[in-house]
Motif scaffolding. Structure first.
Motif, PDB file in Angstrom:
ATOM      1  N   ARG A 143     -49.079  -2.476  -1.257  1.00 39.56           N
ATOM      2  CA  ARG A 143     -47.843  -2.838  -0.265  1.00 39.56           C
ATOM      3  C   ARG A 143     -48.392  -2.816   1.150  1.00 39.56           C
ATOM      4  O   ARG A 143     -48.031  -3.596   1.974  1.00 39.56           O
ATOM      5  N   GLN A 144     -49.114  -1.809   1.208  1.00 40.49           N
ATOM      6  CA  GLN A 144     -49.490  -1.762   2.792  1.00 40.49           C
ATOM      7  C   GLN A 144     -50.421  -2.640   3.228  1.00 40.49           C
ATOM      8  O   GLN A 144     -50.448  -3.304   4.277  1.00 40.49           O
ATOM      9  N   ALA A 145     -51.445  -3.187   2.152  1.00 36.09           N
ATOM     10  CA  ALA A 145     -52.359  -4.089   2.648  1.00 36.09           C
ATOM     11  C   ALA A 145     -51.769  -5.497   2.610  1.00 36.09           C
ATOM     12  O   ALA A 145     -51.944  -6.225   3.467  1.00 36.09           O
ATOM     13  N   LEU A 146     -50.672  -5.629   1.678  1.00 35.39           N
ATOM     14  CA  LEU A 146     -49.854  -6.736   1.909  1.00 35.39           C
ATOM     15  C   LEU A 146     -49.402  -6.950   3.341  1.00 35.39           C
ATOM     16  O   LEU A 146     -49.215  -8.193   3.963  1.00 35.39           O
ATOM     17  N   ALA A 147     -48.485  -5.652   3.741  1.00 34.97           N
ATOM     18  CA  ALA A 147     -48.097  -5.913   5.218  1.00 34.97           C
ATOM     19  C   ALA A 147     -48.996  -6.235   6.078  1.00 34.97           C
ATOM     20  O   ALA A 147     -48.446  -7.191   7.049  1.00 34.97           O
ATOM     21  N   TYR A 148     -50.108  -5.775   6.432  1.00 35.95           N
ATOM     22  CA  TYR A 148     -51.206  -6.144   7.207  1.00 35.95           C
ATOM     23  C   TYR A 148     -51.713  -7.437   7.069  1.00 35.95           C
ATOM     24  O   TYR A 148     -52.234  -8.118   8.128  1.00 35.95           O
ATOM     25  N   ALA A 149     -51.581  -7.908   5.834  1.00 40.29           N
ATOM     26  CA  ALA A 149     -52.182  -9.473   5.505  1.00 40.29           C
ATOM     27  C   ALA A 149     -51.400 -10.470   6.054  1.00 40.29           C
ATOM     28  O   ALA A 149     -51.596 -11.874   6.005  1.00 40.29           O
ATOM     29  N   ASP A 156     -39.579  -7.067  13.758  1.00 40.30           N
ATOM     30  CA  ASP A 156     -40.309  -5.855  13.424  1.00 40.30           C
ATOM     31  C   ASP A 156     -39.633  -4.692  12.709  1.00 40.30           C
ATOM     32  O   ASP A 156     -40.254  -3.602  12.189  1.00 40.30           O
ATOM     33  N   THR A 157     -38.336  -5.177  12.419  1.00 34.69           N
ATOM     34  CA  THR A 157     -37.297  -4.559  11.979  1.00 34.69           C
ATOM     35  C   THR A 157     -36.464  -5.259  11.246  1.00 34.69           C
ATOM     36  O   THR A 157     -36.060  -6.539  11.459  1.00 34.69           O
ATOM     37  N   TYR A 163     -47.683  -2.468  11.495  1.00 34.90           N
ATOM     38  CA  TYR A 163     -48.183  -3.553  10.717  1.00 34.90           C
ATOM     39  C   TYR A 163     -48.549  -4.837  11.139  1.00 34.90           C
ATOM     40  O   TYR A 163     -48.637  -5.793  10.590  1.00 34.90           O
ATOM     41  N   THR A 164     -49.119  -4.552  12.527  1.00 32.62           N
ATOM     42  CA  THR A 164     -49.313  -5.750  13.047  1.00 32.62           C
ATOM     43  C   THR A 164     -50.682  -6.522  12.274  1.00 32.62           C
ATOM     44  O   THR A 164     -51.570  -5.775  11.694  1.00 32.62           O
ATOM     45  N   TYR A 165     -50.357  -7.705  12.360  1.00 35.27           N
ATOM     46  CA  TYR A 165     -51.592  -8.548  11.230  1.00 35.27           C
ATOM     47  C   TYR A 165     -53.186  -8.074  11.223  1.00 35.27           C
ATOM     48  O   TYR A 165     -53.548  -8.136  12.609  1.00 35.27           O
ATOM     49  N   LEU A 176     -39.544   0.730   6.347  1.00 29.43           N
ATOM     50  CA  LEU A 176     -40.727   0.017   6.731  1.00 29.43           C
ATOM     51  C   LEU A 176     -42.001   0.515   6.438  1.00 29.43           C
ATOM     52  O   LEU A 176     -42.820  -0.242   6.142  1.00 29.43           O
ATOM     53  N   ASP A 177     -41.930   1.799   6.602  1.00 30.44           N
ATOM     54  CA  ASP A 177     -43.585   2.318   6.497  1.00 30.44           C
ATOM     55  C   ASP A 177     -44.090   2.491   4.904  1.00 30.44           C
ATOM     56  O   ASP A 177     -44.988   2.038   4.667  1.00 30.44           O
ATOM     57  N   GLN A 178     -43.037   2.528   4.101  1.00 33.45           N
ATOM     58  CA  GLN A 178     -43.413   2.489   2.756  1.00 33.45           C
ATOM     59  C   GLN A 178     -43.220   1.091   1.962  1.00 33.45           C
ATOM     60  O   GLN A 178     -43.476   0.951   0.872  1.00 33.45           O
ATOM     61  N   VAL A 179     -42.693  -0.052   2.860  1.00 36.22           N
ATOM     62  CA  VAL A 179     -42.960  -1.330   2.546  1.00 36.22           C
ATOM     63  C   VAL A 179     -41.971  -1.832   1.272  1.00 36.22           C
ATOM     64  O   VAL A 179     -42.194  -2.334   0.569  1.00 36.22           O
ATOM     65  N   LEU A 180     -40.570  -1.400   1.608  1.00 27.64           N
ATOM     66  CA  LEU A 180     -39.926  -1.789   0.718  1.00 27.64           C
ATOM     67  C   LEU A 180     -39.314  -3.141   1.308  1.00 27.64           C
ATOM     68  O   LEU A 180     -38.989  -3.963   0.498  1.00 27.64           O
TER      69      LEU A 180
END
Length: 541
Positions: free
Chosen positions: A303-309, A328-329, A346-348, A498-502
């Motif tokens: 999930r975190q990788a997805l958010a960065y990508a 961003d929110t 989670y900026t690109y 947001l941090d845990q990418v729900l």
């Protein structure tokens, strides 16, 4: 008890899974038939508007984005949200008791429904009681949590609650579902049957011709100021290009809303001689994707990788021509908690996404370009409804962005009813597109209330690192009136989300209008930007 109007300032916006059922299909409109219906050769003042869905689900119970241009023609609520304040409509005034457990509405007198039934305490209670027992209203504590509702007199109703809540009055602001219909049309406990269309609004439902148009005529007994137009003709034009062409030829006078206009359509329309366009002053909703901690997405690293990508700037600039600012929110700009953006940035960052996946053991299969772990490919399914002209393009762009880091995305586009059914299945989807932050008076409380209502079947919440604390905060904010504590609770909820990418907020969605200047001089975005309000049109002289 001192009687003072409760204006809750800049209210807060959310998503609600109420009435997401699609209208029927049909053929593109026949201009000859529609022009005859519109009275083009008479002295009537007629406004022709476009709809992308047939107006076969105009009951507030089933109101969908396709029909938002027609919603305010027929129906009104007790209160409405305008420029940061809650204002009276069918309730002239309201009062919340000092302890926050009694909400009293003082109703407007002299109002009748389109079928002649009087609007009074009995009618208002019949409507609210029908909402109260409908599971679709689970995220509105003001509607579902009262323990008693009574008629104090013919034009006064009072709702009593066991606990206080800071947003009881906000819950009655929804312009698509919390609106009054004739009590003759209500069958208590029946959430499926639509018995007809009769509200208190400035226009009356007149004629429906399948696959072509619906007409609405002016309500000559309207309690408020009489509208300018004698008749509104809503023409069913499901194809984007055909809507713009119809605007150019004069078959329609305007196209309204982000569901009906892509930003490419908007630019094409305003390039036409005699067509002008206008945006709402701000976005009242956030375009968002939701992640279900299902299958591969149960891994926080994925999930975190997805958010960065995900490159939000590419979505903003490439798909919306920069009209939609990056979000961003999940909370729309200008609301009290819109400054809470999570603690992780989670900026690109493709390199960071690849690093996270490598460290989590997701190895790239060079022959397929898809990462694998323990023989399982990193595959996710992205479901999206087809009722928004931009969502499909966003899904395709995200698919290509995630492919760069070895995440394979399968896109499933669905009609709204099918999509909604899949969304309500706990394991029926991986990623889905949904507008978060639905309306400024409802965020973030309705967003998190909906999570609470769905929690027994929710796949994701039990997998949060701080699930117990998160669940406790979900319960507490619904009985809280203290501003300091509310901010602490919403910081915990939004940061965790947001941090845990729900959720991955993408952009602030903007509503817009394009119109023929020979018929329309201007439009005022006064409130509820997602909904057309024909009373805010300035006709051309």
């Amino acid at each position: 008890m001192k009687r003072t109007k409760r204006v809750l300032g800049l209210a807060l916006a959310a998503v609600m899974c109420v009435g997401l059922l699609a209208g029927c299909g049909g053929n593109p409109s026949s201009s000859d038939t529609a022009d005859d219906a519109s009275g083009a050769e008479t002295s009537e003042k007629v406004l022709n508007i476009a709809t992308i869905g047939e107006t076969t689900t105009l009951s507030p119970l089933y109101m969908i984005a396709d029909n938002r241009p027609t919603q305010k023609l027929l129906y009104e609520g007790l209160v409405k949200y305008v420029d940061g304040e809650i204002q009276p409509v069918l309730a002239e005034d309201w009062e919340l008791s000092e302890d926050g457990t009694q909400l009293t509405f003082y109703l407007r007198q002299g109002v009748t429904f389109h079928d002649g039934e009087p609007f009074n305490a009995e009618a208002a209670i019949a409507n609210i009681e029908s909402w109260h027992i409908n599971p679709s209203f689970a995220s509105l504590p003001g509607v579902v949590n009262y323990t008693n509702i009574e008629a104090v007199d013919e034009y006064t109703i009072r709702l009593t609650y066991d606990t206080p809540y800071f947003a009881y009055i906000n819950d009655f602001c929804w312009p698509d579902v919390c609106t009054m219909i004739s009590p003759k049309l209500i069958t208590q406990g029946d959430f499926q049957t639509v018995n007809g269309y009769a509200g208190t609004g400035p226009y009356i439902y007149d004629e429906y011709v399948a696959g072509q148009y619906t007409t609405f005529v002016r309500n000559e007994n309207y309690w408020g100021e009489q509208p300018y137009y004698d008749k509104i003709v809503a023409k069913y034009i499901p194809d984007n290009a055909s809507r713009v062409q119809a605007l150019q030829t004069g078959e329609i006078d305007l196209i309204y809303g982000s569901a009906e206009l892509s930003y490419e359509d908007y630019n094409q329309a305003i390039a036409i001689d005699g067509i002008e366009g206008k945006f709402a002053p701000s976005g009242s909703t956030v375009r968002n994707i939701i992640l279900n901690f299902n299958g591969n997405l149960s891994d926080l690293s994925v999930r975190q990788a997805l958010a960065y990508a995900i490159d939000k700037e590419a979505i903003s600039e490439g798909l919306t021509y920069g009209y939609e600012p990056v979000a961003d929110t999940i909370v729309p700009d200008g609301t009290p908690y819109s400054d809470i953006c999570g603690t992780i940035d989670y900026t690109y960052n493709v390199d960071r996404a690849n690093q996270i996946l490598d460290e989590a053991g997701w190895a790239m299969n060079e022959s397929t370009g898809i990462r694998e772990k323990d023989g399982t490919p990193l595959h996710v399914v992205f479901t999206c409804p087809t009722d928004d002209s931009t969502i499909g393009s966003i899904a395709t762009l995200i698919q290509s962005q995630l492919a760069e880091v070895g995440i394979e995305v399968e896109i499933k586009s669905m009609e709204k009813m099918e999509w909604y059914a899949s969304y309500m299945e706990p394991t029926g989807w991986d990623i889905t597109a949904m507008t978060a932050g639905f309306f400024n008076y409802a965020m973030p409380q309705c967003w998190f209330s909906a999570m609470m209502a769905q929690m027994p079947e929710d796949v994701s919440i039990p997998l949060l690192d701080n699930s117990d604390e998160f669940i406790s905060a979900l319960s507490e904010f619904k009985t809280c009136n203290d501003d300091t504590r509310l901010r602490e609770l919403f910081e915990l909820l939004i940061n965790t989300d947001l941090d845990q990418v729900l959720d991955v907020p993408l952009t602030h969605q903007m509503d817009m209008i394009v119109y023929n200047t020979d018929k329309i001089a201007d439009y005022n975005f006064a409130s509820d930007y997602a909904f057309l309000d024909v009373t805010q049109i300035t006709p051309a002289e």
